[in-house]
Design a protein around this motif. Structure first.
Motif, PDB file in Angstrom:
ATOM      1  N   PRO A 196      42.829  43.333  31.783  1.00 16.36           N
ATOM      2  CA  PRO A 196      41.571  42.587  32.387  1.00 16.36           C
ATOM      3  C   PRO A 196      41.147  42.932  33.662  1.00 16.36           C
ATOM      4  CG  PRO A 196      43.682  42.289  33.401  1.00 16.36           C
ATOM      5  CD  PRO A 196      43.897  43.957  31.983  1.00 16.36           C
ATOM      6  N   LYS A 197      40.151  42.345  33.201  1.00 13.29           N
ATOM      7  CA  LYS A 197      38.947  42.475  33.894  1.00 13.29           C
ATOM      8  C   LYS A 197      39.061  42.209  35.686  1.00 13.29           C
ATOM      9  CE  LYS A 197      33.907  41.836  34.950  1.00 13.29           C
ATOM     10  NZ  LYS A 197      31.865  41.674  34.792  1.00 13.29           N
ATOM     11  N   THR A 198      39.114  43.035  36.993  1.00 12.93           N
ATOM     12  CA  THR A 198      38.360  42.361  38.100  1.00 12.93           C
ATOM     13  C   THR A 198      38.018  42.366  38.702  1.00 12.93           C
ATOM     14  OG1 THR A 198      40.480  44.089  38.605  1.00 12.93           O
ATOM     15  CG2 THR A 198      39.940  43.223  40.358  1.00 12.93           C
ATOM     16  N   THR A 199      37.646  40.559  39.161  1.00 13.14           N
ATOM     17  CA  THR A 199      36.995  39.940  39.773  1.00 13.14           C
ATOM     18  C   THR A 199      36.057  40.683  40.900  1.00 13.14           C
ATOM     19  OG1 THR A 199      38.002  38.588  40.172  1.00 13.14           O
ATOM     20  CG2 THR A 199      36.372  38.826  38.016  1.00 13.14           C
ATOM     21  N   GLN A 200      35.595  40.134  41.975  1.00 13.19           N
ATOM     22  CA  GLN A 200      35.382  40.218  43.239  1.00 13.19           C
ATOM     23  C   GLN A 200      35.029  39.062  43.097  1.00 13.19           C
ATOM     24  OE1 GLN A 200      32.728  43.803  44.395  1.00 13.19           O
ATOM     25  NE2 GLN A 200      31.869  42.792  46.189  1.00 13.19           N
ATOM     26  N   THR A 201      35.258  38.374  44.821  1.00 18.07           N
ATOM     27  CA  THR A 201      34.751  37.132  45.510  1.00 18.07           C
ATOM     28  C   THR A 201      33.934  37.997  46.199  1.00 18.07           C
ATOM     29  OG1 THR A 201      36.845  36.902  47.777  1.00 18.07           O
ATOM     30  CG2 THR A 201      37.133  36.200  45.073  1.00 18.07           C
ATOM     31  N   ASN A 202      32.475  36.525  46.710  1.00 15.84           N
ATOM     32  CA  ASN A 202      31.409  36.696  47.279  1.00 15.84           C
ATOM     33  C   ASN A 202      31.941  36.507  49.156  1.00 15.84           C
ATOM     34  OD1 ASN A 202      29.675  36.928  45.379  1.00 15.84           O
ATOM     35  ND2 ASN A 202      29.668  34.510  44.901  1.00 15.84           N
ATOM     36  N   HIS A 203      33.597  36.288  49.575  1.00 17.98           N
ATOM     37  CA  HIS A 203      33.320  36.428  50.353  1.00 17.98           C
ATOM     38  C   HIS A 203      34.199  37.433  51.001  1.00 17.98           C
ATOM     39  CE1 HIS A 203      32.066  32.347  50.418  1.00 17.98           C
ATOM     40  NE2 HIS A 203      33.022  32.145  49.442  1.00 17.98           N
ATOM     41  N   THR A 204      34.477  38.444  49.832  1.00 16.57           N
ATOM     42  CA  THR A 204      35.736  39.410  50.472  1.00 16.57           C
ATOM     43  C   THR A 204      34.706  40.881  50.960  1.00 16.57           C
ATOM     44  OG1 THR A 204      37.045  38.935  48.419  1.00 16.57           O
ATOM     45  CG2 THR A 204      36.911  41.307  49.710  1.00 16.57           C
ATOM     46  N   MET A 205      35.167  41.076  51.690  1.00 14.12           N
ATOM     47  CA  MET A 205      34.472  42.640  52.734  1.00 14.12           C
ATOM     48  C   MET A 205      34.966  43.968  52.054  1.00 14.12           C
ATOM     49  SD  MET A 205      34.036  43.837  56.549  1.00 14.12           S
ATOM     50  CE  MET A 205      33.161  42.136  57.222  1.00 14.12           C
ATOM     51  N   ILE A 206      34.632  44.338  51.427  1.00 15.61           N
ATOM     52  CA  ILE A 206      34.878  45.303  50.222  1.00 15.61           C
ATOM     53  C   ILE A 206      34.976  46.886  51.046  1.00 15.61           C
ATOM     54  CG2 ILE A 206      34.156  47.109  47.881  1.00 15.61           C
ATOM     55  CD1 ILE A 206      35.741  43.880  47.647  1.00 15.61           C
TER      56      ILE A 206
ATOM     57  N   PRO B 123      44.154  41.332  42.990  1.00 12.24           N
ATOM     58  CA  PRO B 123      45.097  43.173  43.242  1.00 12.24           C
ATOM     59  C   PRO B 123      44.711  43.086  41.484  1.00 12.24           C
ATOM     60  CG  PRO B 123      47.099  40.814  43.646  1.00 12.24           C
ATOM     61  CD  PRO B 123      45.495  40.699  43.464  1.00 12.24           C
ATOM     62  N   ARG B 124      45.142  44.430  41.042  1.00 15.69           N
ATOM     63  CA  ARG B 124      45.736  44.686  40.228  1.00 15.69           C
ATOM     64  C   ARG B 124      46.735  45.194  40.390  1.00 15.69           C
ATOM     65  NH1 ARG B 124      45.323  50.069  37.322  1.00 15.69           N
ATOM     66  NH2 ARG B 124      44.376  50.472  35.475  1.00 15.69           N
ATOM     67  N   LEU B 125      48.010  45.195  39.397  1.00 19.09           N
ATOM     68  CA  LEU B 125      49.119  45.234  39.028  1.00 19.09           C
ATOM     69  C   LEU B 125      49.342  45.846  37.957  1.00 19.09           C
ATOM     70  CD1 LEU B 125      50.472  41.479  39.793  1.00 19.09           C
ATOM     71  CD2 LEU B 125      49.940  43.173  41.257  1.00 19.09           C
ATOM     72  N   ARG B 126      50.252  47.124  37.732  1.00 14.69           N
ATOM     73  CA  ARG B 126      50.950  47.437  36.453  1.00 14.69           C
ATOM     74  C   ARG B 126      52.675  47.899  37.259  1.00 14.69           C
ATOM     75  NH1 ARG B 126      46.774  45.984  35.267  1.00 14.69           N
ATOM     76  NH2 ARG B 126      45.157  47.005  33.683  1.00 14.69           N
ATOM     77  N   THR B 127      53.313  48.528  36.158  1.00 21.63           N
ATOM     78  CA  THR B 127      54.496  48.894  35.979  1.00 21.63           C
ATOM     79  C   THR B 127      54.566  50.006  35.191  1.00 21.63           C
ATOM     80  OG1 THR B 127      55.203  46.291  35.245  1.00 21.63           O
ATOM     81  CG2 THR B 127      56.712  48.466  34.564  1.00 21.63           C
ATOM     82  N   LEU B 128      56.033  50.789  36.668  1.00 21.31           N
ATOM     83  CA  LEU B 128      55.625  51.682  35.700  1.00 21.31           C
ATOM     84  C   LEU B 128      57.434  52.363  36.023  1.00 21.31           C
ATOM     85  CD1 LEU B 128      53.313  54.169  37.813  1.00 21.31           C
ATOM     86  CD2 LEU B 128      53.143  53.881  35.500  1.00 21.31           C
ATOM     87  N   ASN B 129      57.815  53.554  35.150  1.00 24.82           N
ATOM     88  CA  ASN B 129      58.768  53.386  34.894  1.00 24.82           C
ATOM     89  C   ASN B 129      59.236  54.304  35.881  1.00 24.82           C
ATOM     90  OD1 ASN B 129      59.462  52.787  32.129  1.00 24.82           O
ATOM     91  ND2 ASN B 129      58.680  55.269  31.108  1.00 24.82           N
TER      92      ASN B 129
ATOM     93  N   LYS C 243      43.219  55.456  37.703  1.00 20.70           N
ATOM     94  CA  LYS C 243      42.103  54.788  37.485  1.00 20.70           C
ATOM     95  C   LYS C 243      41.523  52.873  38.532  1.00 20.70           C
ATOM     96  CE  LYS C 243      44.875  55.358  32.911  1.00 20.70           C
ATOM     97  NZ  LYS C 243      45.583  54.430  31.767  1.00 20.70           N
ATOM     98  N   SER C 244      42.408  53.082  38.675  1.00 19.18           N
ATOM     99  CA  SER C 244      42.369  52.175  39.612  1.00 19.18           C
ATOM    100  C   SER C 244      40.660  51.900  40.834  1.00 19.18           C
ATOM    101  CB  SER C 244      43.324  52.030  40.889  1.00 19.18           C
ATOM    102  OG  SER C 244      44.365  51.183  39.509  1.00 19.18           O
ATOM    103  N   LYS C 245      40.702  53.717  40.845  1.00 19.62           N
ATOM    104  CA  LYS C 245      39.693  53.708  41.741  1.00 19.62           C
ATOM    105  C   LYS C 245      38.194  53.500  40.981  1.00 19.62           C
ATOM    106  CE  LYS C 245      41.083  57.297  44.553  1.00 19.62           C
ATOM    107  NZ  LYS C 245      41.145  58.793  45.254  1.00 19.62           N
ATOM    108  N   THR C 246      38.371  53.889  39.881  1.00 19.11           N
ATOM    109  CA  THR C 246      37.551  53.573  38.827  1.00 19.11           C
ATOM    110  C   THR C 246      36.786  52.520  38.153  1.00 19.11           C
ATOM    111  OG1 THR C 246      38.049  55.726  37.367  1.00 19.11           O
ATOM    112  CG2 THR C 246      37.057  54.235  35.911  1.00 19.11           C
ATOM    113  N   ARG C 247      38.462  51.511  38.072  1.00 17.18           N
ATOM    114  CA  ARG C 247      37.962  49.834  37.863  1.00 17.18           C
ATOM    115  C   ARG C 247      37.446  49.151  39.176  1.00 17.18           C
ATOM    116  NH1 ARG C 247      37.386  46.511  34.319  1.00 17.18           N
ATOM    117  NH2 ARG C 247      38.965  47.588  32.879  1.00 17.18           N
ATOM    118  N   PHE C 248      37.437  49.499  40.567  1.00 21.77           N
ATOM    119  CA  PHE C 248      37.392  49.342  41.761  1.00 21.77           C
ATOM    120  C   PHE C 248      35.587  49.836  42.023  1.00 21.77           C
ATOM    121  CE2 PHE C 248      41.505  47.896  42.132  1.00 21.77           C
ATOM    122  CZ  PHE C 248      41.222  46.170  42.613  1.00 21.77           C
TER     123      PHE C 248
END
Length: 380
Positions: free
Chosen positions: A3-13, A40-46, A59-64
């Motif tokens: 799923p695409k992670t969106t960024q709000t206009n009120h968030t200081m990245i 947040p980007r949520l993931r589950t691992l063993n 992957k999270s660095k790429t997504r954000f």
């Protein structure tokens, strides 16, 4: 497809990736974000899938949209998994925090919703607040080195063996009591057991007798292991010259401090924790008061009990021993003047205060060589 992670206009990245881990025995729940208000980007691992963990960070660095060398700040709650994961994350260049779970804010409602997803989100929010400079968000655990962690195994095993020994003794006495018999657990226990007769002159049943034999055999195995560990500690105190053992010997010079208390104090507390002041000493042992005040009402709730449990238990025990073996010390006189004439409840309250003061005095003794006022040393 993720799923695409969106960024709000009120968030200081920021240029950092924040990671919270919710650990369990079978699965790890991961949450990634780059700032407050960001979904947040949520993931589950063993559980213990370290390769998968590194891959999810990438992957999270790429997504954000973060560069590969962007810093990663992570956290997880102290618990069963200990500190090995912290060491792994640090080795990967991640700035990790091991959080005291008791210090995490929770709702005071009688019934509150709790899920792993919500826990991860809560950890992420608190991690960002802490990283942005907010103080007292939570309490962070100071992880020991592998060597410091390893040197705690001996006395912790000894404490576990003593609890197990008590368990075996109580079980034997309970089985005998069910037949109206009372025996002390001594070296000649089996011989005395052979001579036991019940109220009507009959012998113990075969099944019960066999069970008592096996229970006593397990008791003897535990007793032998306790002797072995005590021997190892005595030889270490006599022969080793490590900084920790030197501190054990230094504490043992004081009357009322034996090898058990000195060993626990040093290996759990003084050998590796860097205390900056007396408040930290009392707080880490869980011996600090917890006042409660709201409007016109106010009361004391007792000590926090939020610190090291073995040290806190030993501190109370040694405080009583200090009164007996160091009656002329300034601390003993202070206790007698303030609490000695009170009832048993007042004296128990006072012994906690004495334990805190004594622990601080022992810290100053090890750090600065200042002998507690009026205390006597053993003759060498």
């Amino acid at each position: 497809m993720e799923p695409k992670t969106t960024q709000t206009n009120h968030t200081m990245i920021s240029q950092a990736l924040y990671l919270a881990l919710e650990l369990s025995n079978s699965k790890w729940r991961l949450g990634f974000t780059i700032g407050l208000g960001q979904s947040p980007r949520l993931r589950t691992l063993n559980a213990r899938d370290l390769r998968g963990l590194n891959e999810e960070i990438r992957k999270s660095k790429t997504r954000f949209g973060l560069p590969e060398d962007a810093p990663v700040i992570s956290c997880y709650e102290a618990g069963r998994d200990g500190f090995w994961l912290h060491r792994f994350l640090i080795a990967q260049g991640v700035m990790n925090h091991v959080v005291d779970s008791a210090s995490i804010e929770v709702s005071r409602r009688k019934r509150r919703v709790k899920t792993d997803r919500m826990d991860v989100g809560k950890l992420l929010t608190m991690l960002i607040r802490s990283a942005q400079g907010e103080r007292k968000v939570w309490s962070v655990v100071n992880p020991p080195s592998p060597q410091e962690e390893d040197q705690r195994q001996l006395h912790r095993e000894l404490m576990a063996l003593k609890r197990e020994r008590t368990h075996h003794i109580n079980r034997i006495k309970g089985l005998l009591a069910s037949q109206g018999v009372k025996l002390e657990i001594k070296a000649d226990f089996l011989a005395e057991l052979e001579a036991v007769r019940l109220w009507d002159g009959s012998v113990l049943g075969e099944g019960l007798r066999n069970r008592l034999d096996r229970e006593y055999e397990r008791h003897q195995v535990v007793q032998d292991q306790i002797r072995q560990i005590n021997k190892i500690r005595r030889e270490a105190v006599r022969n080793e010259d490590t900084p920790a053992i030197k501190q054990v010997r230094q504490l043992m010079r004081l009357k009322g401090i034996g090898i058990n208390s000195a060993w626990v104090y040093v290996m759990e507390f003084f050998a590796w924790r860097g205390f900056r002041n007396r408040r930290e000493v009392g707080a880490l042992a869980g011996l600090t008061p917890t006042p409660y005040q709201s409007g016109d009402s106010g009361r004391e709730q007792g000590i926090s009990k939020a610190g090291n449990r073995p040290v806190r238990a030993m501190a109370i025990e040694i405080a009583w021993a200090w009164l007996r073996y160091q009656p002329d010390s300034a601390l003993s006189r202070w206790y007698q003047n303030r609490f000695g004439h009170g009832n048993s409840r007042i004296r128990r309250i006072g012994i906690v205060a004495l334990a805190r003061k004594l622990l601080i005095a022992l810290w100053q003794y090890l750090e600065l060589g200042v002998i507690p006022e009026g205390a006597q040393l053993r003759k060498v």
